[in-house]
Design a protein around this motif. Structure first.
Motif, short mmCIF file in Angstrom:
data_model
loop_
_atom_site.label_atom_id
_atom_site.label_comp_id
_atom_site.label_asym_id
_atom_site.label_seq_id
_atom_site.Cartn_x
_atom_site.Cartn_y
_atom_site.Cartn_z
N LEU A 1 0.63 -1.26 0.12
CA LEU A 1 -0.10 -0.22 0.16
C LEU A 1 1.35 0.94 0.63
O LEU A 1 1.80 0.95 0.62
N ASP A 2 0.60 2.39 -0.39
CA ASP A 2 1.19 3.61 -1.22
C ASP A 2 0.49 4.53 -1.02
O ASP A 2 -0.94 4.18 -0.77
N ARG A 3 1.29 5.67 -1.35
CA ARG A 3 0.01 7.28 -1.17
C ARG A 3 -0.77 6.97 -2.62
O ARG A 3 -2.50 7.63 -2.59
N GLN A 4 -0.06 6.80 -3.53
CA GLN A 4 -0.78 6.92 -4.76
C GLN A 4 -1.96 5.89 -4.60
O GLN A 4 -3.37 6.07 -5.07
N THR A 5 -2.37 3.98 -4.32
CA THR A 5 -3.39 3.74 -3.89
C THR A 5 -4.41 4.71 -3.17
O THR A 5 -5.73 4.35 -2.61
N GLY A 6 -3.24 4.57 -1.71
CA GLY A 6 -4.40 5.47 -0.50
C GLY A 6 -5.55 6.37 -1.18
O GLY A 6 -6.45 6.74 -0.37
N ALA A 7 -4.48 7.19 -1.72
CA ALA A 7 -4.95 8.43 -2.01
C ALA A 7 -6.47 7.74 -3.16
O ALA A 7 -7.63 8.42 -3.11
N GLU A 8 -6.36 6.95 -4.15
CA GLU A 8 -7.04 6.47 -5.04
C GLU A 8 -8.71 6.08 -3.93
O GLU A 8 -10.00 6.12 -5.05
N ARG B 1 -14.63 8.32 -0.42
CA ARG B 1 -15.67 10.09 -0.14
C ARG B 1 -16.68 10.59 -0.99
O ARG B 1 -17.52 10.84 -0.76
N LYS B 2 -16.83 9.44 -2.25
CA LYS B 2 -17.94 9.68 -2.89
C LYS B 2 -17.77 11.57 -3.57
O LYS B 2 -18.93 11.48 -3.47
N GLY B 3 -16.94 11.94 -3.47
CA GLY B 3 -16.59 13.30 -3.71
C GLY B 3 -17.27 14.29 -3.05
O GLY B 3 -17.02 15.30 -3.12
N THR B 4 -17.34 13.66 -1.76
CA THR B 4 -17.49 15.16 -0.62
C THR B 4 -16.31 15.02 0.01
O THR B 4 -15.10 14.52 0.01
#
Length: 302
Positions: A286-293, A299-302
């Motif tokens: 797990l890295d930051r790119q995966t976590g950000a995705e 968050r569904k856009g919120t």
């Protein structure tokens, strides 16, 4: 099925007895003694022995019906006291994990932050001195490194990150959220319900045990308030209340630290499984790119 129901009923009865009845029965006994002794005769324990001896000599004390009725009354009073204790304990849970909203909590948070800043500054000064000594080939570098380790432990005892909550228990849980966000760009608040569903049973059990320790500290704090109420009629009850409160406060901080460590460990070990469950590609750890995705998806856009 009958065997399963019998086992379940036995566990529920055991839990009811341990959590409500036994502590409640002790409280009822202390309350009866407090009312009997009062402030004036607070030290006259011999009066209690005399009362017990007199009750034991009564003819009604030898009646099975009377004994059963008295026992049922004691159990009912103990259960009621235990239920009320749950409400009192919930007040402490809200306090321990409260955010900095009012003037008092903001002041406490600033105080913790100042202590952390001071400890961080001392640590950095020793680290710089150790680095300079090592580059210059001066003796005593090992001593400076040990000193830096001690200062780091002192800083971490205040908080693993700069405090944002007024009390240690809430600050440690908030630190877990902050550390996961900084390391993986993962919003733990959004991810936790989904991650919980992806965790194996052994990990869930460990988390439940840690959460149970927090709940136990909460109940003990509730008993502290309950015993404090008895000081209206018997002042020595304040000693019991203070001991219960101090122990509960320390246990809450320790249990919250353990729970936060396990939450972070769950993300470290099973964050990739969460990504796969959500259809997010994670070719490696797990890295930051995966976590950000994952965060953007949950968050569904919120």
């Amino acid at each position: 099925m009958n065997k399963f129901l019998d086992t379940l009923a036995g566990k529920l009865a055991e839990r009811w007895l341990a959590l409500l009845v036994l502590p409640g029965a002790l409280y009822v006994a202390v309350a009866i003694a407090a009312i009997r002794l009062s402030h004036v005769r607070w030290y006259r324990v011999d009066l209690l022995r005399h009362d017990l001896a007199r009750l034991a000599s009564e003819p009604a004390a030898r009646s099975p019906g009377t004994i059963a009725l008295a026992l049922a009354g004691l159990l009912a009073a103990a259960a009621v006291a235990g239920i009320l204790n749950q409400s009192l304990g919930s007040l402490f849970r809200g306090l321990w994990f409260a955010s900095s909203r009012g003037p008092l909590t903001r002041a406490l948070t600033r105080r913790r932050a100042r202590r952390w800043d001071t400890a961080e500054q001392r640590f950095r000064e020793v680290i710089v001195a150790a680095g300079e000594a090592q580059l210059a080939g001066e003796p005593g570098t090992a001593g400076l490194i040990r000193r830096a380790e001690e200062l780091a432990a002192a800083r971490n005892a205040i908080g693993l990150v700069r405090p944002t909550r007024p009390f240690a228990a809430g600050d440690r849980m908030a630190a877990a959220d902050r550390r996961v966000l900084d390391r993986y760009a993962l919003d733990l608040t959004s991810a936790w319900p989904r991650l919980w569903l992806a965790l194996p049973d052994t990990t869930r059990s460990a988390l439940q045990v840690a959460h149970g320790a927090v709940a136990a500290a909460q109940r003990l704090a509730g008993w502290a308030i309950a015993y404090l109420l008895l000081t209206v009629v018997w002042w020595p009850a304040v000693l019991i209340a203070v001991v219960c409160l101090v122990v509960a406060w320390r246990r809450a901080a320790s249990a919250a630290g353990t729970l936060a460590d396990l939450v972070e460990a769950a993300v470290d070990l099973h964050g990739r499984a969460l990504a796969r469950s959500l259809g997010v590609r994670s070719p490696g750890p797990l890295d930051r790119q995966t976590g950000a995705e994952i965060t953007a998806l949950l968050r569904k856009g919120t």
